[in-house]
Design a protein around this motif. Sequence first.
Motif, PDB file in Angstrom:
ATOM      1  N   LEU A 335       0.814  -1.222   0.000  1.00  0.00           N
ATOM      2  CA  LEU A 335       0.000   0.000   0.000  1.00  0.00           C
ATOM      3  C   LEU A 335       0.843   1.266   0.000  1.00  0.00           C
ATOM      4  CD1 LEU A 335      -2.734  -1.166   2.519  1.00  0.00           C
ATOM      5  CD2 LEU A 335      -3.041  -0.744   0.081  1.00  0.00           C
ATOM      6  N   ILE A 336       2.001   1.214   0.637  1.00  0.00           N
ATOM      7  CA  ILE A 336       2.780   2.449   0.682  1.00  0.00           C
ATOM      8  C   ILE A 336       4.168   2.269   0.073  1.00  0.00           C
ATOM      9  CG2 ILE A 336       1.530   3.474   2.630  1.00  0.00           C
ATOM     10  CD1 ILE A 336       4.022   2.683   4.335  1.00  0.00           C
ATOM     11  N   ALA A 337       4.271   1.327  -0.871  1.00  0.00           N
ATOM     12  CA  ALA A 337       5.558   1.157  -1.550  1.00  0.00           C
ATOM     13  C   ALA A 337       5.821   2.364  -2.444  1.00  0.00           C
ATOM     14  CB  ALA A 337       5.530  -0.113  -2.390  1.00  0.00           C
ATOM     15  N   PRO A 338       7.066   2.789  -2.598  1.00  0.00           N
ATOM     16  CA  PRO A 338       8.216   2.343  -1.802  1.00  0.00           C
ATOM     17  C   PRO A 338       8.226   3.035  -0.439  1.00  0.00           C
ATOM     18  CG  PRO A 338       8.887   4.050  -3.319  1.00  0.00           C
ATOM     19  CD  PRO A 338       7.412   3.858  -3.544  1.00  0.00           C
ATOM     20  N   ARG A 339       8.866   2.398   0.518  1.00  0.00           N
ATOM     21  CA  ARG A 339       8.859   2.995   1.847  1.00  0.00           C
ATOM     22  C   ARG A 339      10.216   2.824   2.522  1.00  0.00           C
ATOM     23  NH1 ARG A 339       6.957  -1.463   6.120  1.00  0.00           N
ATOM     24  NH2 ARG A 339       7.506  -3.261   4.885  1.00  0.00           N
ATOM     25  N   PHE A 340      10.436   3.671   3.516  1.00  0.00           N
ATOM     26  CA  PHE A 340      11.583   3.502   4.402  1.00  0.00           C
ATOM     27  C   PHE A 340      11.060   2.877   5.688  1.00  0.00           C
ATOM     28  CE2 PHE A 340      12.503   7.081   1.647  1.00  0.00           C
ATOM     29  CZ  PHE A 340      13.808   6.823   1.241  1.00  0.00           C
ATOM     30  N   VAL A 341      11.752   1.848   6.165  1.00  0.00           N
ATOM     31  CA  VAL A 341      11.267   1.114   7.331  1.00  0.00           C
ATOM     32  C   VAL A 341      12.212   1.313   8.500  1.00  0.00           C
ATOM     33  CG1 VAL A 341      10.499  -1.135   8.164  1.00  0.00           C
ATOM     34  CG2 VAL A 341      10.470  -0.637   5.726  1.00  0.00           C
ATOM     35  N   PHE A 342      11.661   1.577   9.658  1.00  0.00           N
ATOM     36  CA  PHE A 342      12.485   1.758  10.852  1.00  0.00           C
ATOM     37  C   PHE A 342      11.945   0.927  11.999  1.00  0.00           C
ATOM     38  CE2 PHE A 342      12.804   5.521   8.224  1.00  0.00           C
ATOM     39  CZ  PHE A 342      14.171   5.660   8.108  1.00  0.00           C
ATOM     40  N   ASP A 343      12.867   0.507  12.824  1.00  0.00           N
ATOM     41  CA  ASP A 343      12.537  -0.337  13.978  1.00  0.00           C
ATOM     42  C   ASP A 343      13.283   0.275  15.153  1.00  0.00           C
ATOM     43  OD1 ASP A 343      12.354  -2.611  15.789  1.00  0.00           O
ATOM     44  OD2 ASP A 343      14.337  -3.200  15.035  1.00  0.00           O
ATOM     45  N   ILE A 344      12.577   1.014  15.969  1.00  0.00           N
ATOM     46  CA  ILE A 344      13.271   1.793  16.998  1.00  0.00           C
ATOM     47  C   ILE A 344      12.755   1.458  18.392  1.00  0.00           C
ATOM     48  CG2 ILE A 344      13.828   3.730  15.485  1.00  0.00           C
ATOM     49  CD1 ILE A 344      11.348   5.155  16.603  1.00  0.00           C
ATOM     50  N   SER A 345      13.599   1.720  19.368  1.00  0.00           N
ATOM     51  CA  SER A 345      13.236   1.538  20.765  1.00  0.00           C
ATOM     52  C   SER A 345      13.303   2.882  21.460  1.00  0.00           C
ATOM     53  CB  SER A 345      14.259   0.627  21.450  1.00  0.00           C
ATOM     54  OG  SER A 345      13.730  -0.629  21.684  1.00  0.00           O
ATOM     55  N   LEU A 346      12.359   3.126  22.313  1.00  0.00           N
ATOM     56  CA  LEU A 346      12.429   4.328  23.134  1.00  0.00           C
ATOM     57  C   LEU A 346      11.511   4.140  24.328  1.00  0.00           C
ATOM     58  CD1 LEU A 346      10.427   7.186  21.372  1.00  0.00           C
ATOM     59  CD2 LEU A 346      10.418   4.864  20.574  1.00  0.00           C
ATOM     60  N   SER A 347      11.692   4.993  25.301  1.00  0.00           N
ATOM     61  CA  SER A 347      10.877   4.845  26.486  1.00  0.00           C
ATOM     62  C   SER A 347       9.419   5.169  26.138  1.00  0.00           C
ATOM     63  CB  SER A 347      11.460   5.740  27.578  1.00  0.00           C
ATOM     64  OG  SER A 347      10.442   6.446  28.192  1.00  0.00           O
ATOM     65  N   ILE A 348       8.502   4.403  26.706  1.00  0.00           N
ATOM     66  CA  ILE A 348       7.094   4.510  26.314  1.00  0.00           C
ATOM     67  C   ILE A 348       6.574   5.936  26.488  1.00  0.00           C
ATOM     68  CG2 ILE A 348       4.754   3.680  26.826  1.00  0.00           C
ATOM     69  CD1 ILE A 348       6.079   1.046  27.748  1.00  0.00           C
ATOM     70  N   VAL A 349       6.984   6.584  27.580  1.00  0.00           N
ATOM     71  CA  VAL A 349       6.440   7.925  27.834  1.00  0.00           C
ATOM     72  C   VAL A 349       6.852   8.926  26.761  1.00  0.00           C
ATOM     73  CG1 VAL A 349       6.116   7.717  30.323  1.00  0.00           C
ATOM     74  CG2 VAL A 349       8.346   8.405  29.432  1.00  0.00           C
ATOM     75  N   ASP A 350       7.946   8.639  26.050  1.00  0.00           N
ATOM     76  CA  ASP A 350       8.405   9.588  25.019  1.00  0.00           C
ATOM     77  C   ASP A 350       7.746   9.358  23.660  1.00  0.00           C
ATOM     78  OD1 ASP A 350      10.189  10.836  26.724  1.00  0.00           O
ATOM     79  OD2 ASP A 350      11.775   9.377  26.305  1.00  0.00           O
ATOM     80  N   MET A 351       7.030   8.236  23.520  1.00  0.00           N
ATOM     81  CA  MET A 351       6.621   7.799  22.182  1.00  0.00           C
ATOM     82  C   MET A 351       5.727   8.789  21.438  1.00  0.00           C
ATOM     83  SD  MET A 351       5.864   3.791  22.472  1.00  0.00           S
ATOM     84  CE  MET A 351       7.192   2.604  22.554  1.00  0.00           C
ATOM     85  N   ASN A 352       4.716   9.274  22.143  1.00  0.00           N
ATOM     86  CA  ASN A 352       3.738  10.104  21.451  1.00  0.00           C
ATOM     87  C   ASN A 352       4.367  11.392  20.949  1.00  0.00           C
ATOM     88  OD1 ASN A 352       1.071  10.404  20.531  1.00  0.00           O
ATOM     89  ND2 ASN A 352       0.648  11.844  22.199  1.00  0.00           N
ATOM     90  N   THR A 353       5.148  12.045  21.838  1.00  0.00           N
ATOM     91  CA  THR A 353       5.823  13.281  21.450  1.00  0.00           C
ATOM     92  C   THR A 353       6.757  13.020  20.280  1.00  0.00           C
ATOM     93  OG1 THR A 353       5.941  13.520  23.840  1.00  0.00           O
ATOM     94  CG2 THR A 353       6.951  15.259  22.516  1.00  0.00           C
ATOM     95  N   TYR A 354       7.470  11.907  20.368  1.00  0.00           N
ATOM     96  CA  TYR A 354       8.425  11.560  19.321  1.00  0.00           C
ATOM     97  C   TYR A 354       7.715  11.378  17.976  1.00  0.00           C
ATOM     98  CZ  TYR A 354      11.595   8.774  16.487  1.00  0.00           C
ATOM     99  OH  TYR A 354      12.354   8.309  15.442  1.00  0.00           O
ATOM    100  N   VAL A 355       6.642  10.580  17.969  1.00  0.00           N
ATOM    101  CA  VAL A 355       5.948  10.290  16.708  1.00  0.00           C
ATOM    102  C   VAL A 355       5.337  11.560  16.127  1.00  0.00           C
ATOM    103  CG1 VAL A 355       3.993   9.078  15.671  1.00  0.00           C
ATOM    104  CG2 VAL A 355       5.521   7.860  17.211  1.00  0.00           C
ATOM    105  N   ASN A 356       4.716  12.362  16.999  1.00  0.00           N
ATOM    106  CA  ASN A 356       4.108  13.606  16.504  1.00  0.00           C
ATOM    107  C   ASN A 356       5.152  14.524  15.883  1.00  0.00           C
ATOM    108  OD1 ASN A 356       1.608  12.742  17.304  1.00  0.00           O
ATOM    109  ND2 ASN A 356       1.613  13.884  19.244  1.00  0.00           N
TER     110      ASN A 356
END
Lengths: 465, 309, 254
Positions: A335-356
């Motif tokens: 559905l979204i080819a081509p794409r860049f794929v990332f697999d990241i770790s971060l503390s849960i509390v930071d996730m929303n701010t990070y994604v936004n």
Amino acid sequence: MDTLLGAIERVVGEKNILRGEDVRARSADWITREPCLALALVRPVSVGQLSQVMALCYEADQPVVTHGGLTGLVRGAVAASNDLVISLERMTEIESVDPVGGTLTVQAGAPLQVVQEAAEQIGMQFALDLGARGSCTIGGNIATNAGGIRVIRYGMMRDQVLGLEVVLADGSVVSSMNNMLKNNAGYDLKHMFIGSEGTLGIVTRAVLKLQPQQSASQTALVACDSFENLIGLLQHMRQTLGGELGAFEVMWRSYYALLTEESGRHNPPLDTSSPFYVLIESLGNDQAETAQRFEQAITSAFEKELLSDAVIASSDAQRDRLWAIREDIEGLSELIAPRFVFDISLSIVDMNTYVNALEVSVRDIWPDAKVVVFGHLGDGNLHVSISTGEVNEEMRIIIEDLVYKPLQAIGGSISAEHGIGIKKKNHLNISRNPGEIALMMKLKEVMDPKGLLNRGKVLPDKTNL
Amino acid sequence: MSILLIAEHDNNKLNPVTLSAVTAARQIGGEITMLVAGSSCQSVANDAVKVMGLSKVLLADSAVYEKGLAESLSALIVELAADYSHIIAAASSTIKDAMPRVAALLDVGQLTEIVGVESEDTFKRPIYAGNAIATVHSHDAVKVITVRASAFDKVEAEGGNASIDVVNVVFDMGVSRFVSEALLKSDRPELAVANTVISGGRGMGSAESFNLLEKVADKLGAAVGASRAAVDAGFVSNDLQVGQTGKIVAPELYIAVGISGAIQHLAGMKESKVIVAINKDEEAPIFQVADYGLVGDLFEILPELEAKL
Amino acid sequence: MKIIVSVKRVIDYNVKVRVKTDNSDVDLTNVKMSLNPFCEIAVEEAIRLKEAGVASEIVVVSIGPNAVQEQLRTAMALGADRAIHIETEMQPEPLNVAKLLTKIVEAEEPGLVILGKQSIDSDNNQVGQMLAALTGWPQGTFASEVKIEDGKALVTREVDGGLRTLSLTLPAVVTTDLRLNEPRYAKLPDIMKAKRKPMEVKTPADLNVHLKKHISQLKVETPPQRQVGIKVDSVDALIDKLKNEAKIILRKLG
């Protein structure tokens, strides 16, 4: 060259060395589907054969790339035209299963699902599980320290391995086939190889730890209307389900809506207006108790308004359909080819701010870009796909910066479970300090002085240090 | 013992599944009478008298029986039932529709889709989708039985010499009416329900070479499928994909051509009754599940197969 | 119009059944039990007819031990209005089930009864047809489409080789095939509401039905394993094996 391949052919037999078109017909990268360029592909049937093959390669300074199920995402299996591919596809035997000790001994080429099914046969389970279960191999799972959907309950591949057998760069075999839960006799060498992505040795056999089967499972898909509630829900489910929480898989709206309503690939069990959707699963022993506890946990979360809506699977058929949405990575790729794929770790509390912030920074440059997010929230692991409509080197550098730079500040990791491969090696310094990287390089030097094993992978290029 | 066997037909020809039901009936023992109920179906009765092992053919020829509607057909069978210890038929969709009605109207149980005859009142039948085989014993005076045709050999369709008795009773229950039917074209059945499937994998090499596969499929009346590798390589569209993430199929015959046999492909076809693998790599895992393996170049084998079928 | 849906609690379709070592039956100890998939489709079809304004009330019925109340609650969470549990110790035979349902149908006087075409445990495929026979109602079995028009049920059925459409006078019995619909999920608020929906419990004696033994199960075995395959060396040998050993008809049928 022909003398080396000839000598290898004498070891493994004519049918176990592929050349030319037979190699080209294969692909080491399921995303780009580019043909495998290696000069030959060798598939030994035993550790003895592999040991001889590696000794020949060592003598001839022949670099090798190891192939398992080829489901990786970081180009760890890509081979150049002067590489030799070692495929473990003919070493797939489950050698023994011990129901009393709860262990299973297997050759590295066995697919994960075969191991899972073998464990089920004796009423146990092998706890590692991920979407690629039908293709990925135990050797690959070990080499990449795979994670997946049960980490929240059982940990990663590292936690499932009791013993290993490895063929080193010079062909020597190190057997550390421990089957004891406790063994503190000196260095625990297996951990050096787990997650080393084939750069320190080739895993040929393993002793795996089995878990009691959890025959009772309950699954729900729930909608959350804020990130605060999502965190609250995770805490709530951990507390109320105790050890039974088996999966807590979050789909941002960008993922859920795309795979259901927007593409029509799956019927949406819940409408697509919420910002977050979670697939929650409990794994227990007693059907009635597990079902009751699960329903109570979901109901009380609803009453506390931690979730805004929920469906509970009333059969395994429905459970499978819910998981199919979360695991439809094929669909996402399409559905979204081509794409860049990332697999990241971060503390849960930071996730929303990070994604936004990431969405904002990507759209600043490409206003129509798609940022699609899902992940193993309980493990602090997100999978981010970014599609701008095309893929090129310049764009890759910019997008990698947008994804990785903010992680450094908040102490996140550029690889949660996919590994480093080629893709991320020059970003290793974001997640590892200079002392760590220097020790990794020393280790590589000792283990593989000629640099023959999966060369150019995992460790950063010297020019980038 | 005397057995009433219901013929399966299309008002024109006797369906060969009937011949398998005759085998089951002969294993039970006793005189076998075959009922041909239909409309303008004299030709079926003419076929029926030649079937080996029958003593009599009953012909009930009426427009009412044209479509084998369960309400009327079951009433007819119940009317005839008094003379028989067993009522038996191949488990076609017509019979599956009508036979339980016969049993209920006779106040007896039905033995569904037997795969073996142990004695006149004891049979084997699959349960749990064939994952277990039950041996069941009937206490009823009349045994109402449907037969899984694939589990029994067919008797000879020629050589018999039964007589035809015409049955004139007509039951028109008047509560159901045939409206229309849409029969699938037999030249290329749908993948999920096809009796024969021939699938190509990465070894096909190109989209064009799927033509070779299609020609064989046309000869066999088979559906064409593909492995995920062939779909990924762009040879065919993904609605042909057989496997865990594609369609799950369980045909009578599955032919895997140039497919290595990754576990996710096997998950989609391993329940097939007979599996044939054609691959040039004799070490391909597909050979481990194949009943018949042929090692060789598919570009030579497929045209030869097409020519010889 | 009132619709009655009969549902069965069965082993979940995902569970790999194991035969007990004494060959008395399959081992059902602590395995996951669910609504029979075909019954789930029957419930869904009834709900869709209600949503379309065709049906006014859905009554769901199940026969068996106390545990079947779990499946009745599920059906009510999906949208059934009330439930009737006919309490029995064992799983009665299809004819007995049909007799019990006949009594319910006589009392409730529905316009339509929808059932799954078969249960995935005993694979009998009988109850719907037997119920139709005992009530004297027309039947539309293996339905892939159901329309109610002008007091008739237009039922499209999956038959060998294609589809066939029948027009049935109401009241009628319909049994569902897989492609009829995709059942919905039970939503949490509805699961909570379903706990308060009425559930009536009856016994076969209440209904004046004597459960008679027609068929006994003597033993249960694991099916024969697939034989190890063989390699053939030519196309001719392959065709010969398929024809003469596997007894496959290598030609187009029909």
